[in-house]
Design a protein around this motif. Structure first.
Motif, short mmCIF file in Angstrom:
data_model
loop_
_atom_site.label_atom_id
_atom_site.label_comp_id
_atom_site.label_asym_id
_atom_site.label_seq_id
_atom_site.Cartn_x
_atom_site.Cartn_y
_atom_site.Cartn_z
N ALA A 290 -30.79 87.60 -55.05
CA ALA A 290 -30.80 87.38 -53.95
C ALA A 290 -30.92 85.58 -54.44
O ALA A 290 -30.00 84.89 -53.32
CB ALA A 290 -31.95 87.33 -52.87
N VAL A 291 -31.15 84.85 -54.88
CA VAL A 291 -31.65 83.66 -55.89
C VAL A 291 -29.82 83.17 -56.12
O VAL A 291 -29.45 82.30 -55.26
CB VAL A 291 -32.64 83.70 -56.61
N LYS A 292 -29.17 84.46 -56.91
CA LYS A 292 -27.95 84.27 -57.38
C LYS A 292 -27.01 83.89 -55.90
O LYS A 292 -26.53 83.43 -56.13
CB LYS A 292 -27.56 84.94 -58.33
N ALA A 293 -27.56 84.61 -55.48
CA ALA A 293 -26.29 84.64 -53.98
C ALA A 293 -26.27 83.17 -53.38
O ALA A 293 -25.43 82.05 -53.09
CB ALA A 293 -26.08 85.45 -53.73
N GLU A 294 -27.73 82.39 -53.19
CA GLU A 294 -28.37 81.48 -52.52
C GLU A 294 -27.41 80.33 -53.55
O GLU A 294 -26.78 78.89 -52.30
CB GLU A 294 -29.30 81.57 -52.07
N MET A 295 -27.75 80.39 -54.87
CA MET A 295 -26.99 79.01 -55.19
C MET A 295 -25.88 78.74 -55.45
O MET A 295 -25.80 78.33 -54.86
CB MET A 295 -28.11 79.24 -56.50
N LYS A 296 -25.33 80.05 -55.15
CA LYS A 296 -23.99 79.90 -54.78
C LYS A 296 -23.08 79.56 -53.79
O LYS A 296 -22.22 78.89 -53.77
CB LYS A 296 -23.23 81.63 -55.38
N PHE A 297 -24.06 80.57 -52.67
CA PHE A 297 -24.35 79.42 -51.07
C PHE A 297 -24.20 78.04 -51.17
O PHE A 297 -23.32 76.97 -50.53
CB PHE A 297 -24.62 80.57 -50.31
N LEU A 298 -25.30 77.62 -51.51
CA LEU A 298 -25.13 76.36 -52.10
C LEU A 298 -24.42 75.18 -52.80
O LEU A 298 -24.61 73.92 -53.32
CB LEU A 298 -26.61 76.06 -52.00
N LYS A 299 -23.73 75.86 -53.93
CA LYS A 299 -22.92 75.76 -54.95
C LYS A 299 -23.96 74.30 -55.29
O LYS A 299 -23.53 73.24 -56.28
CB LYS A 299 -22.02 74.47 -54.40
N ILE A 300 -24.97 75.24 -55.62
CA ILE A 300 -26.05 74.35 -56.68
C ILE A 300 -25.83 75.51 -57.92
O ILE A 300 -26.23 76.59 -58.10
CB ILE A 300 -27.91 74.52 -56.21
N ASP A 301 -25.42 74.92 -59.13
CA ASP A 301 -25.99 75.52 -60.45
C ASP A 301 -27.04 75.28 -60.94
O ASP A 301 -28.20 74.91 -60.71
CB ASP A 301 -24.87 74.34 -61.95
N GLU A 302 -27.47 76.22 -62.41
CA GLU A 302 -28.80 76.62 -62.96
C GLU A 302 -29.25 74.81 -63.87
O GLU A 302 -29.97 74.91 -63.53
CB GLU A 302 -28.44 77.09 -64.07
N LYS A 303 -27.91 74.16 -63.78
CA LYS A 303 -28.55 72.70 -65.17
C LYS A 303 -29.17 71.83 -63.51
O LYS A 303 -30.17 71.28 -64.33
CB LYS A 303 -27.36 72.15 -65.17
N PHE A 304 -28.41 72.04 -62.20
CA PHE A 304 -28.91 70.96 -61.38
C PHE A 304 -30.39 71.55 -60.43
O PHE A 304 -31.23 71.01 -60.63
CB PHE A 304 -28.32 70.78 -60.02
N LEU A 305 -30.65 73.06 -60.93
CA LEU A 305 -31.61 73.82 -60.93
C LEU A 305 -33.73 73.25 -61.70
O LEU A 305 -34.10 72.96 -61.06
CB LEU A 305 -31.39 75.37 -60.35
N LYS A 306 -32.43 73.45 -62.42
CA LYS A 306 -33.36 72.98 -63.73
C LYS A 306 -33.74 71.67 -64.15
O LYS A 306 -35.14 70.71 -64.27
CB LYS A 306 -33.24 73.33 -64.83
N ASP A 307 -32.36 70.48 -63.94
CA ASP A 307 -33.16 69.29 -64.09
C ASP A 307 -33.81 68.43 -62.88
O ASP A 307 -33.72 67.15 -62.96
CB ASP A 307 -31.68 68.95 -64.93
N SER A 308 -33.39 68.71 -61.53
CA SER A 308 -33.25 68.09 -61.03
C SER A 308 -35.08 68.51 -59.79
O SER A 308 -35.98 68.27 -59.44
CB SER A 308 -32.21 67.63 -60.33
#
Length: 123
Positions: free
Chosen positions: A52-70
């Protein structure tokens, strides 16, 4: 009064000197607060994401780097909603940014990994 002047005459240069020495070595006192400690421990582990998180991140166009760094690095752990005493993996709710949050992340901080269970955009 004279003692106070001598005290300040030594204290102020001493504080400046210690500040520059500690700053040069990368030391920080902010890591002792609960919020900073949870975030630092979380970022030091391997991340796994629910589908579910992978799908939501893809939908919102948020990558793992932005998630961790910001989002996680600058986020605020909501200890009232979190279950920090849960065994074996404490669970936390993190919001980003601190003022007027736009994102909310739910994760478990296990011994070897961080499991991101929920990710949602608040507004």
């Amino acid at each position: 009064m004279r003692k106070a002047k001598f005290f300040l005459l030594g204290l102020i240069p001493g504080l400046i000197l210690v500040f520059f020495i500690l700053n040069k070595k990368g030391a920080s006192c902010s890591g002792y607060l609960p919020n900073s400690r949870v975030i630092a421990e979380t970022l030091s582990k391997e991340f796994t994401y629910s589908d579910a998180v992978k799908a939501e991140m893809k939908f919102l166009k948020i990558d793992e780097k932005f998630l961790k760094d910001s989002i996680i690095t600058r986020g605020n752990v909501d200890f009232e909603k979190s279950n920090a005493q849960k065994k074996p993996c404490p669970s936390y709710i993190l919001t980003y940014p601190k003022k007027n949050p736009r994102y909310e992340i739910g994760f478990e901080k296990c011994k070897e990994q961080t499991i991101v269970q929920s990710f949602k955009k608040l507004r």
